[in-house]
Design a protein around this motif. Structure first.
Motif, mmCIF file in Angstrom:
data_model
loop_
_atom_site.group_PDB
_atom_site.id
_atom_site.type_symbol
_atom_site.label_atom_id
_atom_site.label_comp_id
_atom_site.label_asym_id
_atom_site.label_seq_id
_atom_site.Cartn_x
_atom_site.Cartn_y
_atom_site.Cartn_z
ATOM 1 N N ASP A 119 -2.175 -5.586 -3.090
ATOM 2 C CA ASP A 119 -3.243 -5.158 -2.197
ATOM 3 C C ASP A 119 -2.658 -4.759 -0.830
ATOM 4 O O ASP A 119 -2.137 -5.619 -0.101
ATOM 5 N N PRO A 120 -2.766 -3.468 -0.466
ATOM 6 C CA PRO A 120 -3.165 -2.330 -1.303
ATOM 7 C C PRO A 120 -1.930 -1.753 -1.976
ATOM 8 O O PRO A 120 -0.813 -1.945 -1.488
ATOM 9 N N PRO A 121 -2.079 -0.979 -3.069
ATOM 10 C CA PRO A 121 -0.905 -0.396 -3.719
ATOM 11 C C PRO A 121 -0.301 0.762 -2.927
ATOM 12 O O PRO A 121 0.869 1.074 -3.076
ATOM 13 N N VAL A 122 -1.126 1.421 -2.075
ATOM 14 C CA VAL A 122 -0.639 2.490 -1.200
ATOM 15 C C VAL A 122 -1.004 2.120 0.232
ATOM 16 O O VAL A 122 -2.168 1.842 0.528
ATOM 17 N N LEU A 123 -0.022 2.087 1.111
ATOM 18 C CA LEU A 123 -0.289 1.684 2.490
ATOM 19 C C LEU A 123 0.623 2.421 3.453
ATOM 20 O O LEU A 123 1.620 3.032 3.051
ATOM 21 N N VAL A 124 0.254 2.365 4.725
ATOM 22 C CA VAL A 124 1.010 3.024 5.778
ATOM 23 C C VAL A 124 2.021 2.036 6.350
ATOM 24 O O VAL A 124 1.732 0.842 6.487
ATOM 25 N N SER A 125 3.205 2.542 6.651
ATOM 26 C CA SER A 125 4.252 1.685 7.213
ATOM 27 C C SER A 125 3.727 0.903 8.412
ATOM 28 O O SER A 125 3.058 1.446 9.292
ATOM 29 N N GLY A 126 4.030 -0.388 8.424
ATOM 30 C CA GLY A 126 3.549 -1.269 9.480
ATOM 31 C C GLY A 126 2.373 -2.116 9.047
ATOM 32 O O GLY A 126 2.070 -3.132 9.681
ATOM 33 N N GLN A 127 1.694 -1.720 7.967
ATOM 34 C CA GLN A 127 0.584 -2.517 7.462
ATOM 35 C C GLN A 127 1.110 -3.677 6.612
ATOM 36 O O GLN A 127 2.249 -3.671 6.153
ATOM 37 N N TRP A 128 0.232 -4.664 6.387
ATOM 38 C CA TRP A 128 0.609 -5.844 5.620
ATOM 39 C C TRP A 128 0.354 -5.608 4.133
ATOM 40 O O TRP A 128 -0.691 -5.108 3.741
ATOM 41 N N LEU A 129 1.324 -5.996 3.314
ATOM 42 C CA LEU A 129 1.225 -5.920 1.854
ATOM 43 C C LEU A 129 1.089 -7.333 1.305
ATOM 44 O O LEU A 129 1.859 -8.232 1.666
ATOM 45 N N VAL A 163 4.006 -9.310 3.247
ATOM 46 C CA VAL A 163 5.116 -8.580 3.860
ATOM 47 C C VAL A 163 4.569 -7.502 4.785
ATOM 48 O O VAL A 163 3.648 -6.770 4.413
ATOM 49 N N ARG A 164 5.151 -7.415 5.985
ATOM 50 C CA ARG A 164 4.842 -6.285 6.884
ATOM 51 C C ARG A 164 5.770 -5.140 6.493
ATOM 52 O O ARG A 164 6.995 -5.270 6.584
ATOM 53 N N THR A 165 5.210 -4.029 6.087
ATOM 54 C CA THR A 165 5.979 -3.022 5.374
ATOM 55 C C THR A 165 6.695 -2.020 6.270
ATOM 56 O O THR A 165 6.285 -1.733 7.386
ATOM 57 N N THR A 166 7.791 -1.498 5.702
ATOM 58 C CA THR A 166 8.501 -0.318 6.213
ATOM 59 C C THR A 166 8.808 0.548 4.998
ATOM 60 O O THR A 166 8.439 0.218 3.873
ATOM 61 N N ALA A 167 9.498 1.658 5.225
ATOM 62 C CA ALA A 167 9.849 2.548 4.121
ATOM 63 C C ALA A 167 10.719 1.840 3.085
ATOM 64 O O ALA A 167 10.690 2.180 1.897
ATOM 65 N N ASP A 168 11.484 0.826 3.509
ATOM 66 C CA ASP A 168 12.342 0.101 2.573
ATOM 67 C C ASP A 168 11.551 -0.715 1.558
ATOM 68 O O ASP A 168 12.113 -1.181 0.566
ATOM 69 N N HIS A 169 10.271 -0.928 1.789
ATOM 70 C CA HIS A 169 9.458 -1.711 0.865
ATOM 71 C C HIS A 169 8.758 -0.842 -0.174
ATOM 72 O O HIS A 169 7.994 -1.346 -0.995
ATOM 73 N N SER A 170 9.000 0.471 -0.126
ATOM 74 C CA SER A 170 8.381 1.379 -1.082
ATOM 75 C C SER A 170 9.193 1.413 -2.368
ATOM 76 O O SER A 170 10.409 1.611 -2.336
ATOM 77 N N THR A 187 7.417 -5.705 -13.222
ATOM 78 C CA THR A 187 7.423 -4.912 -11.994
ATOM 79 C C THR A 187 6.035 -4.351 -11.689
ATOM 80 O O THR A 187 5.226 -4.130 -12.597
ATOM 81 N N VAL A 188 5.798 -4.139 -10.414
ATOM 82 C CA VAL A 188 4.613 -3.434 -9.939
ATOM 83 C C VAL A 188 5.082 -2.433 -8.900
ATOM 84 O O VAL A 188 6.066 -2.662 -8.195
ATOM 85 N N ASN A 189 4.398 -1.305 -8.815
ATOM 86 C CA ASN A 189 4.816 -0.251 -7.911
ATOM 87 C C ASN A 189 4.015 -0.287 -6.615
ATOM 88 O O ASN A 189 2.793 -0.422 -6.629
ATOM 89 N N VAL A 190 4.734 -0.181 -5.519
ATOM 90 C CA VAL A 190 4.131 -0.127 -4.182
ATOM 91 C C VAL A 190 4.627 1.143 -3.508
ATOM 92 O O VAL A 190 5.823 1.451 -3.544
ATOM 93 N N ARG A 191 3.720 1.877 -2.891
ATOM 94 C CA ARG A 191 4.092 3.108 -2.199
ATOM 95 C C ARG A 191 3.743 2.968 -0.717
ATOM 96 O O ARG A 191 2.572 2.800 -0.368
ATOM 97 N N VAL A 192 4.774 3.052 0.101
ATOM 98 C CA VAL A 192 4.617 2.930 1.550
ATOM 99 C C VAL A 192 4.821 4.308 2.167
ATOM 100 O O VAL A 192 5.875 4.927 2.009
ATOM 101 N N ILE A 193 3.814 4.798 2.875
ATOM 102 C CA ILE A 193 3.896 6.103 3.546
ATOM 103 C C ILE A 193 4.620 5.916 4.871
ATOM 104 O O ILE A 193 4.195 5.150 5.726
ATOM 105 N N ASP A 194 5.720 6.635 5.019
ATOM 106 C CA ASP A 194 6.488 6.555 6.261
ATOM 107 C C ASP A 194 7.167 7.890 6.487
ATOM 108 O O ASP A 194 7.167 8.768 5.612
ATOM 109 N N LEU A 195 7.731 8.051 7.678
ATOM 110 C CA LEU A 195 8.413 9.286 8.041
ATOM 111 C C LEU A 195 9.888 9.023 8.260
ATOM 112 O O LEU A 195 10.287 7.947 8.721
ATOM 113 N N LEU A 196 10.693 10.018 7.918
ATOM 114 C CA LEU A 196 12.119 10.006 8.219
ATOM 115 C C LEU A 196 12.370 11.027 9.328
ATOM 116 O O LEU A 196 11.723 12.074 9.360
#
Length: 455
Positions: A119-129, A163-170, A187-196
């Motif tokens: 929760d949630p499976p798709v989130l923005v970097s910095g949000q809690w997973l 976990v507080r997410t970053t791109a490394d958690h995707s 395994t479960v898939n998590v997608r973290v939206i972030d910018l490079l």
């Protein structure tokens, strides 16, 4: 029921009662493999609910029997695979090994359900997973811990982790259950939206002799579909020169169907790639002085979340004073600069014309009397350690004094020669006029003497 049937049922029940039970944990809707403890030199029969559903023999023969299970069973080299496990299939399974119809071993399996919540499976970097892994069966309480895509091991309590997410958690997160010294993973898939780039602020260097690239892209693991699912409001670039500004809009990306740039400021760096693959980078073939400044790449979401990256562009240039065309002996000052104070981690390297050797002086070079050795192309390189960041060039034209005075002398001599020729022509013409006048006065055949005559 016939006596033979009763015997088989009683035999199966006896086998199940006597066999040690092996717990196998599985997720609803996933595939699971029941691994046989027997070698490949045995005849192995698999049972579900007391009915045989598959067998394999030492010769390599394998067969799934005609049952309602057939479409969802597969014999592997190591056991039996059950595809897309449903809620009603969590229970007892067994396999029996025989050698020449004599039973040599048996194994009971109990398929136990594992509930995994992301929760949630798709989130923005910095949000809690939030990750949760639990077993609804109260009779089983395996130990649980989580492992992230980069090997992260967050603190787990009761099967849950936050976990507080970053791109490394995707990516794929692995849950590990330990029970009866047996480990089960899934395994479960998590997608973290972030910018490079991952750094909030990055500096890139360019010059009129080097290409310009302003990087920004979606981090791996995320797509525009994920961005849309989070309720995107706007994607684009802002630009601020090296003076104060209110971040005027440079570019805007439309995500209605195919990602397309909708506006662009003239004279600025342009998109380098198709934004459909998540690359928002800007650039041009060579840099310009007007490219210096701060470029902000951003994604704004409905819930107020903002992802942004700032790329500061610095343009390296050479300032020659009093100019690039000099006379031999004139003072010369060369300064290699980006227009900002020099940073201690950067080094300047000068490459003078081929007649001089490479130099690593300060950014400013002062030459009291320029000569032929300074004539030609000067190159300034900007280095960070062993990395060449950019370079720029300037062409100096230094005229020899001898050549200048020679030109002046030749011009003076030519002027004097022209004046002499003109004077000679003028004198010659005057003499010719006088000669013609004298000849006209002497043309009478019988000239009379001057004076008085008596008649």
């Amino acid at each position: 029921m016939s006596g033979a049937g009763v015997f088989l049922v009683l035999f199966f029940v006896g086998v199940c009662a006597a066999a040690p039970e092996k717990l196998v944990y599985a997720q609803l809707g996933r595939d699971v493999e029941l691994r046989s403890p027997f070698g490949t030199d045995k005849y192995v029969t698999w049972y579900i609910g007391g009915a045989d559903v598959a067998w394999s023999n030492p010769s390599g023969g394998r067969k799934i029997l005609e049952t309602e299970w057939r479409p969802r069973l597969e014999l592997s080299s190591n056991g039996l695979v059950i595809k897309n496990v449903t809620r009603g299939e969590f229970g007892a399974f067994s396999c029996v090994a025989r050698d020449k119809k004599i039973e040599t071993g048996r194994q009971l399996f109990k398929l136990v359900q594992v509930e995994v919540v992301v929760d949630p499976p798709v989130l923005v970097s910095g949000q809690w997973l939030s990750l949760s892994c639990s077993v609804p069966d109260p009779g089983h309480a395996p130990r649980v811990h989580w492992v992230g895509p980069k090997g992260q091991t967050p603190e787990t309590s009761g099967g849950g982790a936050r976990v507080r997410t970053t791109a490394d958690h995707s990516g794929d997160w692995t849950y590990v259950l330990t029970d009866q010294n047996e480990r089960t993973t899934g395994t479960v898939n998590v997608r973290v939206i972030d910018l490079l780039p991952l750094a909030p602020v990055q500096t890139v260097f360019t010059s009129s002799s080097s290409p310009l690239l302003v990087p920004c892209s979606l981090a791996p693991g995320a797509s525009w579909t994920d961005v849309r699912s989070r309720g995107v409001v706007e994607v684009g670039w802002n630009f601020c020169p090296n003076v104060w500004c209110d971040k005027p809009r440079l570019l805007t990306l439309s995500l209605e169907s195919k990602p397309t740039w909708t506006t662009a400021a003239k004279g600025r760096a342009r998109p380098k790639h198709d934004p459909g693959n998540g690359d928002l980078s800007l650039g041009r073939n060579v840099g310009r002085d007007g490219d210096a400044g701060a470029y902000e790449c951003f994604i704004r979401f409905k819930d107020g979340e903002i992802l942004n990256r700032t790329v500061r562009v610095e343009v390296l240039r050479i300032v020659a004073s009093p100019g690039t065309r000099l006379n031999e002996g004139d003072p010369l000052n060369l300064t290699c600069t980006t227009g900002r104070p020099p940073r201690p981690d950067l080094q300047i390297k000068w490459l003078p014309p081929s007649s001089l050797s490479a130099l690593r002086p300060p950014p400013h070079i002062s030459i009291p009397s320029a000569g032929g050795a300074e004539n030609g192309t000067w190159t300034c390189e900007l280095w960070r350690g062993e990395e060449l960041l950019t370079s720029t060039r300037v062409e100096l034209r230094i005229e020899s004094k001898f050549s200048v005075w020679m030109l002046v002398t030749l011009c003076a001599l030519a002027a004097i020669l022209i004046l002499l020729v003109v004077l000679i022509i003028i004198i010659q013409r005057r003499r010719q006029r006088r000669s013609r006048r004298h000849m006209r006065l002497c043309q009478c055949k019988n000239p009379k003497p001057k004076g008085f005559y008596r008649s």
